[in-house]
Every structure is written in structure tokens, then in C-alpha cells.
Design a protein around this motif. Sequence first.
Motif, PDB file in Angstrom:
ATOM      1  N   ILE A 226       0.820  -1.205   0.000  1.00  0.00           N
ATOM      2  CA  ILE A 226       0.000   0.000   0.000  1.00  0.00           C
ATOM      3  C   ILE A 226       0.856   1.257   0.000  1.00  0.00           C
ATOM      4  O   ILE A 226       0.477   2.282  -0.589  1.00  0.00           O
ATOM      5  CB  ILE A 226      -0.977  -0.009   1.204  1.00  0.00           C
ATOM      6  CG1 ILE A 226      -1.975   1.149   1.088  1.00  0.00           C
ATOM      7  CG2 ILE A 226      -0.235   0.010   2.521  1.00  0.00           C
ATOM      8  CD1 ILE A 226      -3.074   1.117   2.134  1.00  0.00           C
ATOM      9  N   GLY A 241      -5.647   4.829   1.665  1.00  0.00           N
ATOM     10  CA  GLY A 241      -6.474   3.676   2.005  1.00  0.00           C
ATOM     11  C   GLY A 241      -7.940   4.032   2.091  1.00  0.00           C
ATOM     12  O   GLY A 241      -8.804   3.301   1.585  1.00  0.00           O
ATOM     13  N   ARG A 245     -10.779   2.784  -0.782  1.00  0.00           N
ATOM     14  CA  ARG A 245     -11.936   1.990  -0.356  1.00  0.00           C
ATOM     15  C   ARG A 245     -13.234   2.713  -0.697  1.00  0.00           C
ATOM     16  O   ARG A 245     -14.207   2.090  -1.154  1.00  0.00           O
ATOM     17  CB  ARG A 245     -11.847   1.724   1.145  1.00  0.00           C
ATOM     18  CG  ARG A 245     -13.006   0.900   1.725  1.00  0.00           C
ATOM     19  CD  ARG A 245     -12.955  -0.514   1.217  1.00  0.00           C
ATOM     20  NE  ARG A 245     -14.040  -1.305   1.745  1.00  0.00           N
ATOM     21  CZ  ARG A 245     -13.951  -2.102   2.811  1.00  0.00           C
ATOM     22  NH1 ARG A 245     -12.801  -2.177   3.467  1.00  0.00           N
ATOM     23  NH2 ARG A 245     -14.963  -2.809   3.218  1.00  0.00           N
ATOM     24  N   THR A 251     -10.301  -2.851  -0.607  1.00  0.00           N
ATOM     25  CA  THR A 251      -9.034  -2.420  -0.032  1.00  0.00           C
ATOM     26  C   THR A 251      -7.964  -2.487  -1.117  1.00  0.00           C
ATOM     27  O   THR A 251      -8.109  -3.255  -2.091  1.00  0.00           O
ATOM     28  CB  THR A 251      -8.608  -3.318   1.136  1.00  0.00           C
ATOM     29  OG1 THR A 251      -8.348  -4.638   0.634  1.00  0.00           O
ATOM     30  CG2 THR A 251      -9.692  -3.390   2.206  1.00  0.00           C
TER      31      THR A 251
END
Length: 322
Positions: A226, A241, A245, A251
Amino acid sequence: MHNVGFFVYPGHQILDLAGPFAAFETVAKIAGRPLYGLEVLSRAGGLVPSSGGVPVTTKAACDASVNTLIVAGGNVAPMLEPGEVQAVACLADRTPRIASVCTGAFLLAEVGLLDGRRATTHWRMAHQLQRSYPAVEVDADRIFVADRGVWSSAGVTAGIDLALALIEVDHGVELARKVARELVVYHRRAGGQSQYSAISQMEPESDRIRISLAFARDRLHEPLPIERLAEAAHLSVRQFGRAFRRETGETPAKAVERLRVEAARARLQDGSEPIEMIAQAVGFTDPERMRRAFLKVYGMPPQAVRRLDRSVGKSPVVTKDV
């Protein structure tokens, strides 16, 4: 008698109603006696047109007393009219079990029934549900979700999966299995919604999330934590993040895994390349990780997907014998 009420509104999807209705109706045929009372409800009663224009006869919701309430999906705007929201809120106050089919989750969310709960909807609308109702934990890959008495299901035909699961809870696995056989559908469908959606073709609203997806697509053979995706989007890890989403319903880790699954399937279809080489080429690093990912998405391992694709052509939908 367990009474099931189906709530509809102008612009509902008729299959969201007819599919689960048929499942509950079939129970009497299998069991040899009626176990469910079924009625179709609306805000004011009378004839209610579906999205295709077919009118459905309904009873006024205020007059109903049901044990299970199922809200059909359809066009989102008309279902969120104040009168529809008020009618479902009134029903929900006196109904022990509540469920939605497809975009019907938007109506449950508007009432507040999904706050703090996990839920699902049609994969194409999952990111909109998450963005519009941040208090809901949207799982875009599930065929149906049950969380503390509130159920939700994926798009259209998933309403049948939902109904079978409710029948199984009420009367056991064998009756649910017999109903599925009678309807010629899966008792428990393999895989999640991922097998029907294509995250590689997703177009999020913001440039930054689109850039991160393009970055990942071009570098599947490389490690894609990530942190690296957030850097490509010029966002902090936390900001990235949340934004990812909200805009995709996934995710970042799940999205990368699905991108790799889609890339691997394309290579499986296009040639006879060994599975070990494909796993390396799309970033799974080893065949076992790829096998687990395929089982999660398609309900079968890569070898089975390759055989199936070769037997039926390059179909985007995976099927198995019921």
C-alpha cells in the motif's frame, strides 16, 4: 406460519422480487405444506410499476405484519423518496429479520439499518454505497452478508442465494438444497462477486486513485504494498487507504490481488504457458498463492478454470454443474 414481506416501489427490479419469491414459494412444494406466507408490500398499496413497466399488485406496508422483510433493488432515486424511507422504517421497527436484494441496500442504509454493520450490494454500486454511507462496512465481493439480523445480497439473481440461505436458517440445509435443485440453481454458489466484475476496467472518480490503479496494472510482477500505491497517488498511506476503499469498494490489497487474478486468467486463456510461470509473471510469486486467490474469486483452482475456458470459449462467467 413465517410471514415474508417483499417491499417494492416504482422502478424496482422485478427479478429482485420474483427470484426470492419463487424460492420461498417452492418450499411448500418440497415440504408438502405451506411454511411461509408471502405478500408484496409498498408504501400505499395498489399497482406498483417495475423498472420495465410491469405492474405488481401490492398491499400497503402500514397494514402488514411480517417476520422477514426483504427490500427489492432497482432504481435508487425513487426508493430514497421520503415516503418510501418512512414506510420501510416503520416496517423495520416491528420486523425481527430484515434483508435487501441488490441496490435495496441503499434503502436500508438510508433508514440507518446498516450503520455499523457489514453489507453488500451489486458490485457496480458498492463504491457508491460506501461513499454515500460511510458508517456501513461494504464488502463488494460477497454474494450475501448477514450481520446481526440484517441481511443484504449482491446483484439481481443473488436474491435467490439470499432466500436459500434464509430457508436454510429456518428449516435446515436439506430443505434448502432441495429447493435449489427444484429451481435449478446453486445451493451455495462458488466464488464471490469478483468473478463477474472487472476491477482492471474500473474508473474511480478521482485522478489519484485512477493513477494508482494504472500504476498497479503496469507493475503486477513487482511488489505492490500500500505504501508504494499511496506514493504513486501522492497521498499519505492513511488518506490513500480511505480514498481507495471509498471509490472502489475494495481495499488496495484486495484490488491488487484481483488485478493479478484477472491478468493470470487472461494468460491461462491465451496459451499453454505453465501455471508456475504465470504465477511469477503476474506477481503471485508461487503457484499456491495464485491457487488460493483463484479459489476465492472463482471457486476453483487455475487448472480447472483453464479447462473450463477451453471447453466453453472465453466466457467471463464461470459455471459448474448444480
